[in-house]
Scaffold this motif. Structure first.
Motif, PDB file in Angstrom:
ATOM      1  N   ILE A   1      19.857  -1.989 -17.955  1.00  0.00           N
ATOM      2  CA  ILE A   1      18.342  -2.155 -16.992  1.00  0.00           C
ATOM      3  C   ILE A   1      18.784  -3.432 -16.642  1.00  0.00           C
ATOM      4  N   ASP A   2      19.721  -5.026 -17.265  1.00  0.00           N
ATOM      5  CA  ASP A   2      20.280  -6.482 -16.633  1.00  0.00           C
ATOM      6  C   ASP A   2      20.589  -5.524 -15.936  1.00  0.00           C
ATOM      7  N   GLU A   3      21.531  -4.476 -15.089  1.00  0.00           N
ATOM      8  CA  GLU A   3      22.371  -4.495 -13.730  1.00  0.00           C
ATOM      9  C   GLU A   3      21.396  -4.034 -13.629  1.00  0.00           C
TER      10      GLU A   3
ATOM     11  N   ASP B   1      23.112  -4.983  -9.488  1.00  0.00           N
ATOM     12  CA  ASP B   1      24.621  -4.382  -9.275  1.00  0.00           C
ATOM     13  C   ASP B   1      24.362  -2.793  -9.476  1.00  0.00           C
ATOM     14  N   ALA B   2      22.643  -2.380  -9.712  1.00  0.00           N
ATOM     15  CA  ALA B   2      22.355  -0.613  -9.748  1.00  0.00           C
ATOM     16  C   ALA B   2      20.939  -0.466  -9.435  1.00  0.00           C
ATOM     17  N   ASN B   3      20.601   0.797  -9.098  1.00  0.00           N
ATOM     18  CA  ASN B   3      19.257   0.794  -8.163  1.00  0.00           C
ATOM     19  C   ASN B   3      18.537   1.741  -9.499  1.00  0.00           C
TER      20      ASN B   3
ATOM     21  N   TYR C   1      13.293   0.796 -12.706  1.00  0.00           N
ATOM     22  CA  TYR C   1      14.661  -0.164 -10.673  1.00  0.00           C
ATOM     23  C   TYR C   1      13.332  -0.916 -11.478  1.00  0.00           C
ATOM     24  N   THR C   2      13.805  -1.516 -10.028  1.00  0.00           N
ATOM     25  CA  THR C   2      12.966  -3.630 -10.142  1.00  0.00           C
ATOM     26  C   THR C   2      12.583  -2.773  -8.521  1.00  0.00           C
TER      27      THR C   2
ATOM     28  N   ALA D   1      11.919  -1.203  -1.039  1.00  0.00           N
ATOM     29  CA  ALA D   1      12.206  -0.110  -0.142  1.00  0.00           C
ATOM     30  C   ALA D   1      13.205   0.759  -0.309  1.00  0.00           C
ATOM     31  N   GLY D   2      14.285  -0.034  -1.431  1.00  0.00           N
ATOM     32  CA  GLY D   2      15.449   0.682  -2.002  1.00  0.00           C
ATOM     33  C   GLY D   2      14.855   1.723  -3.623  1.00  0.00           C
ATOM     34  N   ALA D   3      13.274   1.395  -4.156  1.00  0.00           N
ATOM     35  CA  ALA D   3      12.287   1.993  -5.328  1.00  0.00           C
ATOM     36  C   ALA D   3      12.015   2.631  -4.189  1.00  0.00           C
ATOM     37  N   ALA D   4      11.388   2.772  -3.566  1.00  0.00           N
ATOM     38  CA  ALA D   4      10.408   3.956  -3.593  1.00  0.00           C
ATOM     39  C   ALA D   4      12.541   4.972  -3.052  1.00  0.00           C
TER      40      ALA D   4
END
Length: 343
Positions: free
Chosen positions: A76-78, A83-85, A99-100, A105-108
């Protein structure tokens, strides 16, 4: 006038070299054909993903770049640090994806891709064959890369910047040095002088166009589609339009520096709102509507239509008409506000 332009190193830099740097930058950023994969941290065993069929596994590997971890908090820290999606853990029959929201847009995209695989696994678990299938077919030529959509827009910005700044600086400089008064006594008609200034600016715009197309073809495999040649008269009309903007900037200021700054104040926000650097599809509707009155928006769209989207030559007529009308109105306003003396 042409010799004077090329002797002015600052003018050459900002008219040709500076916008060309953006073309090379965007071309380098978008030179890869493949789409970036979603970076996933898989925490422990996730049977749903581990037991995918060969066909689903191939699609999964094209979509996700998976790393493994046994520490959920670290995973989760990454995600939190970018550092990760997504960090994924399976709890019984439930897939939990962390996810963050910092990248909506990336989350969708991440949620949609994961939901597709979960739905596929649920369908496979029923033992029933799928009723529907999907085929994808791009509407553009497969040879078109992302940079080819940016090239016409960056060219439009370069033309707008060069024409507006050049007209603003020239008119204000001539007025401040009293050259405008002297030209009235010179054995050369005012029409000849104005025609020479317009011819130089249009010639520079066509040189910009040739350099942009040449650089795109040489470095980034640029492929023009449709009646791309119609971009030439579109560039000419666009140049005249932004010369009018430069005249207005010079008319409302009292120094050469002020004229250039006023032109920059007009052109730079216009570039941001005209799709030059990023699309406006995600912007509020009122902002998209406001962008439709900006001449650079119509110049960009017209060049995209005939150079990239494969539209017929008639697609450039509407933008050309708008640019010509805009130039006429702005020139009349500039003439009304213009004063021979700066004091």
């Amino acid at each position: 006038m042409m010799r004077g332009f090329f002797r002015d190193r600052a003018a050459v830099f900002f008219a040709i070299v500076f916008p060309l740097m953006f073309l090379v930058l965007f071309g380098s950023l978008f030179s890869e054909d493949s789409s970036p994969r979603v970076e996933m941290v898989q925490v422990g065993a996730v049977p749903l993903f581990d037991d995918l069929s060969d066909e689903a596994r191939a699609a999964f590997d094209e979509t996700f770049e998976v790393s493994h971890s046994d520490d959920l908090d670290a995973a989760i820290d990454e995600v939190r640090t970018g550092d990760a999606n997504v960090a994924v853990v399976q709890e019984g029959d439930t897939i939990v994806a962390h996810y963050t929201l910092a990248d909506p847009a990336g989350a969708a995209i991440t949620r949609g891709a994961m939901q597709a695989f979960v739905d596929g696994a649920n369908l496979a678990a029923t033992g029933q064959p799928p009723t529907y299938s999907m085929e994808t077919d791009p509407v553009e030529d497969e040879s078109i890369d992302a940079i080819q959509y940016y090239m016409p827009s960056l060219l439009g910005w370069a033309i707008a910047m060069s024409a507006a700044f050049g007209a603003a600086a020239t008119l204000q400089g001539w007025r401040k040095s009293k050259l405008l008064r002297r030209l009235q006594l010179a054995p050369v008609s005012s029409t000849t002088v104005v025609g020479a200034r317009v011819s130089v600016t249009v010639s520079i715009a066509l040189v910009q166009m040739a350099i942009f197309i040449g650089t795109g073809a040489l470095l980034f495999d640029l492929t023009l589609t449709g009646d791309w040649w119609m971009a030439i008269p579109l560039v000419v009309v666009g140049t005249l339009c932004f010369m009018a903007v430069g005249l207005l900037a010079a008319a409302i200021t009292k120094s050469q520096e002020g004229a250039v700054n006023a032109a920059n104040f007009i052109v730079l926000p216009m570039a941001m709102l005209s799709g030059t650097f990023f699309p406006l599809e995600g912007a509020p509707q009122w902002l998209q509507s406001f962008a439709q009155i900006l001449p650079l928006k119509h110049l960009n769209e017209g060049m995209l239509d005939v150079m990239v989207r494969g539209e017929p030559w008639t697609a450039a007529l509407g933008p050309m008409l708008y640019l010509a009308a805009f130039a006429t109105v702005v020139t009349l306003v500039a003439a009304r506000l213009f004063r021979w003396e700066t004091a």
